[in-house]
Design an enzyme around this catalytic site. Structure first.
Site, PDB file in Angstrom:
ATOM      1  N   GLY A 263       0.769  -1.241   0.000  1.00 32.66           N
ATOM      2  CA  GLY A 263       0.000   0.000   0.000  1.00 32.66           C
ATOM      3  C   GLY A 263       0.796   1.285   0.000  1.00 32.66           C
ATOM      4  O   GLY A 263       0.241   2.366   0.201  1.00 32.66           O
ATOM      5  N   CYS A 264       2.097   1.212  -0.238  1.00 32.82           N
ATOM      6  CA  CYS A 264       2.923   2.428  -0.191  1.00 32.82           C
ATOM      7  C   CYS A 264       2.560   3.403  -1.305  1.00 32.82           C
ATOM      8  O   CYS A 264       2.483   4.614  -1.080  1.00 32.82           O
ATOM      9  CB  CYS A 264       4.397   2.057  -0.248  1.00 32.82           C
ATOM     10  SG  CYS A 264       4.867   0.909   1.075  1.00 32.82           S
TER      11      CYS A 264
END
Length: 193
Positions: A81-82
């Site tokens: 999810g970066c």
């Protein structure tokens, strides 16, 4: 499990990180005078910045079409999810500034060269700081994880007022909601003049 698109994620298929207490000590800490290389080719010393600063940290962004660092990256709680987190801060950047953030930065232990490519590709309106040597990570004892021999910062966000950490978002899940949560907090807690 590698999801094809870095931005379209079914968060119900991703394990959420637990609050392991790894950031409990951060609120109230004063930042040390450590300079970090930024994607705009400057050195940023967060402790020298006046006003309200937002720093969101993440393990590492991926590259479209490239394989993940490890096969089970998506199944490591807090790893995936970066890019969605970073894009959410990009999309809410003007609103974060309007809500009192004098500065907004991303932060990871990836190299400045890697981050500069990512910042350009994602059209980020703010610099991303490289803590490749782990100077700030170690000085603040930020929560980390070891993956494939690398020390990565666990996902979190800090609100810093005149070098002192006033609020910590940790753990962060889902990552694409972090910028909105920070924005809501800024609006509810205006900086003292």
């Amino acid at each position: 499990m590698n999801q094809r698109n870095l931005l379209e994620v079914d968060w119900s298929q991703i394990p959420a990180p637990a609050d392991d207490g790894g950031a409990a000590h951060l609120k109230g800490m004063t930042l040390p005078p450590i300079g970090l290389l930024a994607t705009d080719d400057t050195s940023v010393t967060l402790s020298a910045l006046r006003g309200r600063t937002v720093v969101f940290a993440y393990p590492r962004t991926g590259e479209p079409g490239k394989i993940a660092l490890v096969d089970d990256w998506d199944m490591i709680p807090g790893a995936r999810g970066c890019t969605p987190q970073t894009c959410a801060f990009r999309d809410l950047f003007a609103e974060l500034k309007a809500a009192g953030a004098s500065h907004v930065f991303g932060l990871s232990t990836q190299s400045n060269a890697y981050q500069t490519e990512m910042a350009s590709r994602l059209h980020l309106p703010f610099p991303v700081l490289s803590d490749e040597k782990l100077a700030l990570t170690r000085a603040l004892n930020l929560p980390t994880m070891e993956v494939a021999g690398l020390t990565l910062i666990k996902r979190l966000a800090l609100v810093i007022d005149d070098a002192r950490i006033t609020h910590v978002f940790y753990p962060v899940f889902p990552p694409d909601r972090n910028a909105g949560d920070v924005l809501d907090w800024l609006r509810a807690n205006p900086a003292k003049a």
